[in-house]
Design a protein around this motif. Sequence first.
Motif, PDB file in Angstrom:
ATOM      1  N   GLY A  80       0.812  -1.214   0.000  1.00 23.94           N
ATOM      2  CA  GLY A  80       0.000   0.000   0.000  1.00 23.94           C
ATOM      3  C   GLY A  80       0.846   1.265   0.000  1.00 23.94           C
ATOM      4  O   GLY A  80       1.763   1.415  -0.791  1.00 23.94           O
ATOM      5  N   ASP A  81       0.516   2.169   0.933  1.00 22.26           N
ATOM      6  CA  ASP A  81       1.205   3.454   1.006  1.00 22.26           C
ATOM      7  C   ASP A  81       2.391   3.439   1.963  1.00 22.26           C
ATOM      8  O   ASP A  81       2.979   4.477   2.222  1.00 22.26           O
ATOM      9  N   GLN A  82       2.740   2.268   2.490  1.00 23.35           N
ATOM     10  CA  GLN A  82       3.870   2.181   3.413  1.00 23.35           C
ATOM     11  C   GLN A  82       5.178   2.469   2.693  1.00 23.35           C
ATOM     12  O   GLN A  82       5.268   2.355   1.474  1.00 23.35           O
ATOM     13  N   GLN A  83       6.199   2.797   3.496  1.00 20.39           N
ATOM     14  CA  GLN A  83       7.539   2.918   2.934  1.00 20.39           C
ATOM     15  C   GLN A  83       7.965   1.562   2.394  1.00 20.39           C
ATOM     16  O   GLN A  83       7.556   0.524   2.910  1.00 20.39           O
ATOM     17  N   CYS A  99       0.841  -8.915   9.060  1.00 24.30           N
ATOM     18  CA  CYS A  99      -0.300  -8.819   9.969  1.00 24.30           C
ATOM     19  C   CYS A  99      -1.052  -7.517   9.695  1.00 24.30           C
ATOM     20  O   CYS A  99      -0.452  -6.434   9.685  1.00 24.30           O
ATOM     21  N   SER A 100      -2.343  -7.623   9.500  1.00 18.58           N
ATOM     22  CA  SER A 100      -3.173  -6.450   9.239  1.00 18.58           C
ATOM     23  C   SER A 100      -3.249  -5.517  10.444  1.00 18.58           C
ATOM     24  O   SER A 100      -3.497  -4.329  10.290  1.00 18.58           O
ATOM     25  N   GLU A 101      -3.016  -6.066  11.640  1.00 14.31           N
ATOM     26  CA  GLU A 101      -3.128  -5.272  12.864  1.00 14.31           C
ATOM     27  C   GLU A 101      -1.830  -4.558  13.224  1.00 14.31           C
ATOM     28  O   GLU A 101      -1.778  -3.345  13.293  1.00 14.31           O
ATOM     29  N   CYS A 102      -0.765  -5.329  13.470  1.00 13.15           N
ATOM     30  CA  CYS A 102       0.498  -4.757  13.969  1.00 13.15           C
ATOM     31  C   CYS A 102       1.503  -4.471  12.862  1.00 13.15           C
ATOM     32  O   CYS A 102       2.560  -3.892  13.117  1.00 13.15           O
ATOM     33  N   LYS A 103       1.217  -4.900  11.634  1.00 13.53           N
ATOM     34  CA  LYS A 103       2.073  -4.699  10.462  1.00 13.53           C
ATOM     35  C   LYS A 103       3.382  -5.476  10.517  1.00 13.53           C
ATOM     36  O   LYS A 103       4.299  -5.229   9.751  1.00 13.53           O
ATOM     37  N   GLN A 136      -2.076 -11.517   3.636  1.00 10.72           N
ATOM     38  CA  GLN A 136      -2.483 -10.654   4.743  1.00 10.72           C
ATOM     39  C   GLN A 136      -3.106 -11.539   5.812  1.00 10.72           C
ATOM     40  O   GLN A 136      -4.032 -12.301   5.534  1.00 10.72           O
ATOM     41  N   ILE A 137      -2.571 -11.424   7.035  1.00 14.62           N
ATOM     42  CA  ILE A 137      -2.974 -12.297   8.136  1.00 14.62           C
ATOM     43  C   ILE A 137      -3.259 -11.468   9.383  1.00 14.62           C
ATOM     44  O   ILE A 137      -3.012 -10.271   9.414  1.00 14.62           O
TER      45      ILE A 137
END
Length: 144
Positions: A80-83, A99-103, A136-137
Amino acid sequence: MVSKEFNSVIMGILHSEKLRATIPRVLVLSALIEKDKELTAIDIHKIISTDYNEDLYISTIYNSLRAFEETGIIQKFKVGDQQAFYSIKKKSGSIRAICSECKRTYFINDDGLEAYIKNSAKNINSQLNSFSALLQITCEHCKK
């Protein structure tokens, strides 16, 4: 800075890819190899500043990363828009779960799955040069 043995490994990698061994390239490659995990350009900048006591412009780090990516020394990974994250390329492919929560990112080594993906490319009369897959988990820590 780095030990003579480690420095000769770095120089060998750069020489094999026909890249000039500039100080920034040696430092960026050293950081990626020593940490042996996915790092952002900002992470690499911090490592070079603190561990090697060198000050490089962030644009110089990006230029080194781009050269390494073009020659296949490293892999670039972005969600996505992450570095973007960079790591030393260890195989022809990479499978990651984030992880969708903690990345938190997990590297998945599955030779059977990699072989299946390579064979799938052959089925459509293509040669697979490299691949990247993202799952994605919700990790075990965030499930609790």
